[in-house]
Every structure is written in structure tokens, then in C-alpha cells.
Write an enzyme that holds these catalytic residues in place. Structure first.
Site, PDB file in Angstrom:
ATOM      1  N   ASN A   3       0.872  -1.175   0.000  1.00 34.38           N
ATOM      2  CA  ASN A   3       0.000   0.000   0.000  1.00 34.38           C
ATOM      3  C   ASN A   3       0.910   1.227   0.000  1.00 34.38           C
ATOM      4  OD1 ASN A   3      -1.840   2.011   0.442  1.00 34.38           O
ATOM      5  ND2 ASN A   3      -2.399   1.365   2.512  1.00 34.38           N
ATOM      6  N   TRP A   4       1.010   1.853  -1.163  1.00 35.29           N
ATOM      7  CA  TRP A   4       1.973   2.953  -1.299  1.00 35.29           C
ATOM      8  C   TRP A   4       1.429   4.271  -0.763  1.00 35.29           C
ATOM      9  CZ3 TRP A   4       3.777   1.476  -6.971  1.00 35.29           C
ATOM     10  CH2 TRP A   4       4.562   0.324  -6.881  1.00 35.29           C
ATOM     11  N   LYS A   5       0.166   4.307  -0.410  1.00 35.99           N
ATOM     12  CA  LYS A   5      -0.455   5.510   0.163  1.00 35.99           C
ATOM     13  C   LYS A   5      -0.156   6.751  -0.708  1.00 35.99           C
ATOM     14  CE  LYS A   5      -0.217   3.281   4.631  1.00 35.99           C
ATOM     15  NZ  LYS A   5      -0.155   3.384   6.087  1.00 35.99           N
ATOM     16  N   HIS A  90      -9.543   1.315   4.615  1.00 31.70           N
ATOM     17  CA  HIS A  90      -8.262   1.500   5.299  1.00 31.70           C
ATOM     18  C   HIS A  90      -8.458   2.452   6.494  1.00 31.70           C
ATOM     19  CE1 HIS A  90      -4.188   2.731   6.223  1.00 31.70           C
ATOM     20  NE2 HIS A  90      -3.828   1.580   5.695  1.00 31.70           N
ATOM     21  N   GLU A  92      -6.865   4.852   7.560  1.00 31.63           N
ATOM     22  CA  GLU A  92      -6.669   6.285   7.266  1.00 31.63           C
ATOM     23  C   GLU A  92      -7.904   6.865   6.578  1.00 31.63           C
ATOM     24  OE1 GLU A  92      -2.900   5.737   5.303  1.00 31.63           O
ATOM     25  OE2 GLU A  92      -2.109   5.066   7.223  1.00 31.63           O
ATOM     26  N   GLU A 162      -5.788  -4.815  10.332  1.00 37.61           N
ATOM     27  CA  GLU A 162      -4.727  -3.852  10.603  1.00 37.61           C
ATOM     28  C   GLU A 162      -5.023  -3.103  11.904  1.00 37.61           C
ATOM     29  OE1 GLU A 162      -2.556  -2.698   6.717  1.00 37.61           O
ATOM     30  OE2 GLU A 162      -4.330  -1.454   6.884  1.00 37.61           O
ATOM     31  N   GLY A 168       2.245   2.183  10.802  1.00 37.43           N
ATOM     32  CA  GLY A 168       3.202   3.274  10.668  1.00 37.43           C
ATOM     33  C   GLY A 168       3.878   3.655  11.973  1.00 37.43           C
ATOM     34  N   SER A 208       3.173  -2.233  10.346  1.00 39.14           N
ATOM     35  CA  SER A 208       4.619  -2.286  10.603  1.00 39.14           C
ATOM     36  C   SER A 208       5.266  -3.634  10.273  1.00 39.14           C
ATOM     37  CB  SER A 208       4.921  -1.883  12.055  1.00 39.14           C
ATOM     38  OG  SER A 208       4.508  -0.553  12.285  1.00 39.14           O
ATOM     39  N   GLY A 229       2.748  -1.126   4.304  1.00 38.73           N
ATOM     40  CA  GLY A 229       2.817   0.295   3.989  1.00 38.73           C
ATOM     41  C   GLY A 229       4.266   0.710   3.769  1.00 38.73           C
ATOM     42  N   GLY A 230       4.843   1.329   4.792  1.00 39.88           N
ATOM     43  CA  GLY A 230       6.189   1.891   4.706  1.00 39.88           C
ATOM     44  C   GLY A 230       7.219   1.003   4.017  1.00 39.88           C
TER      45      GLY A 230
HETATM   46  P1  PGA Z   1       2.705   0.231   7.670  1.00 41.04           P
HETATM   47  O1  PGA Z   1       1.245   0.452   7.020  1.00 41.04           O
HETATM   48  O2  PGA Z   1       3.234  -1.056   7.111  1.00 41.04           O
HETATM   49  O3  PGA Z   1       3.501   1.427   7.270  1.00 41.04           O
HETATM   50  O4  PGA Z   1       2.479   0.125   9.153  1.00 41.04           O
HETATM   51  C1  PGA Z   1       0.361  -0.600   6.826  1.00 41.04           C
HETATM   52  C2  PGA Z   1      -0.906  -0.098   6.182  1.00 41.04           C
HETATM   53  O5  PGA Z   1      -1.370   0.995   6.533  1.00 41.04           O
HETATM   54  O6  PGA Z   1      -1.482  -0.770   5.309  1.00 41.04           O
END
Ligand code: PGA
Length: 245
Positions: A3-5, A90, A92, A162, A168, A208, A229-230
Site C-alpha cells: 500500500n503505497w499511500k 483503510h 486512514e 490492521e 506506521g 509495521s 505500507g512503509g
Molecule cells: P505500515 O502500514 O506497514 O507502514 O504500518 C500498513 C498499512 O497501513 O497498510
């Protein structure tokens, strides 16, 4: 699934894609890879990954077919450029963009109506876990956002648990916490639908995940993969995580 956000302009994404394509041969064929670029990068990503088995998925979409929704993207628009899968719910989107369970339920229905696959995300906040409410919160999110679907729709559903406190933050759920929740989710699905459906659906863990912890999380029986994500923004880390499955 990466997930590149809201990261990577076009040139940065091309570099990331090149890194992934260069070493994709090192990932076993039975590991299914997905990446979710921003809307502006979806089409170039799709073209670039055409010859690979990496699926390009959208991070969001609107619940309506078309109309006066300035700034939004519809399922038909996504499908017209080859995108068949969409992330919905998600954390966010839920917390920053105020997407409620009711809106998410509509998005799920619209995506399914268009024959799209949904990666449905959910997870409790830290306060819920501290209050020992995490199972209840997750059950509520699934009931209100997803459980209105039919048995047959489950073929088009991927779940992503999640926990918000792990996204994050560098703090991962322990493999045991992930396993415990994933097993509980299968129980919830068994109660509302059937054991057959519960056993079949893929449940990803997100929060994470890194090359250093992926293997022990993925080793758990009910963890079928990760939403990253990251760490998915670095090709080497993303591929290393994929290889840990
Ligand atoms: P993260 O994000 O790996 O940076 O914790 C995961 C996500 O939001 O899908």
C-alpha cells in the site's frame, strides 16, 4: 500487498517498479503480489506490470457510479484502465476522511456489483485493545461494513486486519496477537456464513510488517499474507517480505 499511500510521483514510482521487476524472479510463483499506487500512477503502473503477475490495485474509490462528486474516482473509471481490485476501509480513510461503516458497506456493494475484488481493511484502535474491546470492535466493523454480502461474493473478498496502533508506528502486533485475531475473524465468518467460507478467505495482517518480522507473522496458521505500507516503498524490502511467506 504493498500500500503505497500518498507516496511516489511518477518518476519515483518508475524507479520503484524497476526495482521490483528486476528481482521479481526471486519471489516464488505461488506468492500473489499486489501494489496500490496513487490514482495518478495507476495507469502507468498497470502498463509497466502488464507482463508480470503483480496486480495493480486502487487505494480507494467512490461508492457511486458517476456524477457530481468533485475529486472522486468511480469503479468504472478504475475498470476502464484495467484495475480490478480496490482497497476499502483503510484506517486512514476511516479516521482522516471520516468514512463510516455505512459508507464502506456501500463501497463494498458497488465494487462487487462491478465484479471487482475488495481488500477490506479493519482493525481496532489502541484504546479498544486496552479496554479489551478489540474482538467486539472488529466484529462490529465486519458486521456493518461487510457482512451484508452474499455467500458467492466471498470469492471477491480479501480481508486485511490492521490494528490501528500498529500502522506506521513501528510497533507490530505480536505473531500471537495476529493469529488470535485472525482465528477469531474466521469464527465470526463461520457464525454468519459458513466454515467453508471462513476457511477459504485470505486474511492479511497489516501494521509495521518489515523484512525482519514478516516471517514469524506469516508463519502463523491463519495469517495468509500482509498489507505493507512503509516497507513496500523499498523494492528490496517489499520483495524480501514477499519471500518470507
Ligand atoms: P505500515 O502500514 O506497514 O507502514 O504500518 C500498513 C498499512 O497501513 O497498510
Amino acid at each position: 500487498a504493498g500500500n503505497w499511500k500518498m507516496n511516489c510521483d511518477l518518476a519515483e514510482m518508475e524507479e520503484l517498479l524497476a526495482g521490483i521487476k528486476n528481482n521479481i524472479g526471486s519471489v516464488p510463483n505461488d506468492v500473489q503480489l499486489m501494489v496500490a499506487p496513487s490514482f495518478t500512477n495507476l495507469h502507468p503502473a498497470f502498463e509497466s506490470l502488464r507482463e508480470t503477475n503483480v496486480k495493480v490495485v486502487a487505494q480507494n474509490m467512490h461508492q457511486s457510479e458517476s456524477g457530481a462528486f468533485t475529486g472522486e474516482v468511480s469503479p468504472s473509471m478504475l475498470k476502464s484502465i484495467g484495475i480490478e481490485t480496490v482497497i476499502i476501509g483503510h484506517s486512514e480513510r476511516r479516521s482522516i476522511f471520516n468514512e463510516t461503516d455505512a459508507v464502506l458497506a456501500e463501497k463494498v456493494s458497488t465494487a462487487l456489483k462491478h465484479g471487482m475484488t475488495v481488500v477490506f481493511c479493519f482493525g481496532e484502535e489502541l484504546k479498544d485493545r486496552k479496554a479489551d474491546q478489540h474482538f467486539e470492535v472488529v466484529k462490529q466493523q465486519l458486521k456493518e461494513g461487510l457482512f451484508h454480502i452474499n455467500d458467492a461474493d466471498w470469492d471477491k473478498i480479501i480481508l486485511a486486519y490492521e490494528p490501528v496502533w500498529a500502522i506506521g508506528t513501528g510497533e507490530t502486533a505480536s505473531p500471537e496477537q495476529a493469529q488470535e485475531m485472525h482465528a477469531e475473524i474466521r469464527k465470526m465468518i463461520t457464525e454468519e456464513f459458513s466454515k467453508e467460507i471462513a476457511d477459504k478467505v485470505a486474511i492479511l495482517y497489516g501494521g509495521s510488517v518489515k523484512p525482519a518480522n514478516a516471517q514469524e507473522i506469516f508463519a502463523k496458521e491463519d495469517v495468509d499474507g500482509g498489507l505493507i505500507g512503509g516497507a513496500s516503498l523499498k523494492a528490496d524490502d517489499f520483495l524480501a517480505i514477499a519471500k518470507s511467506y
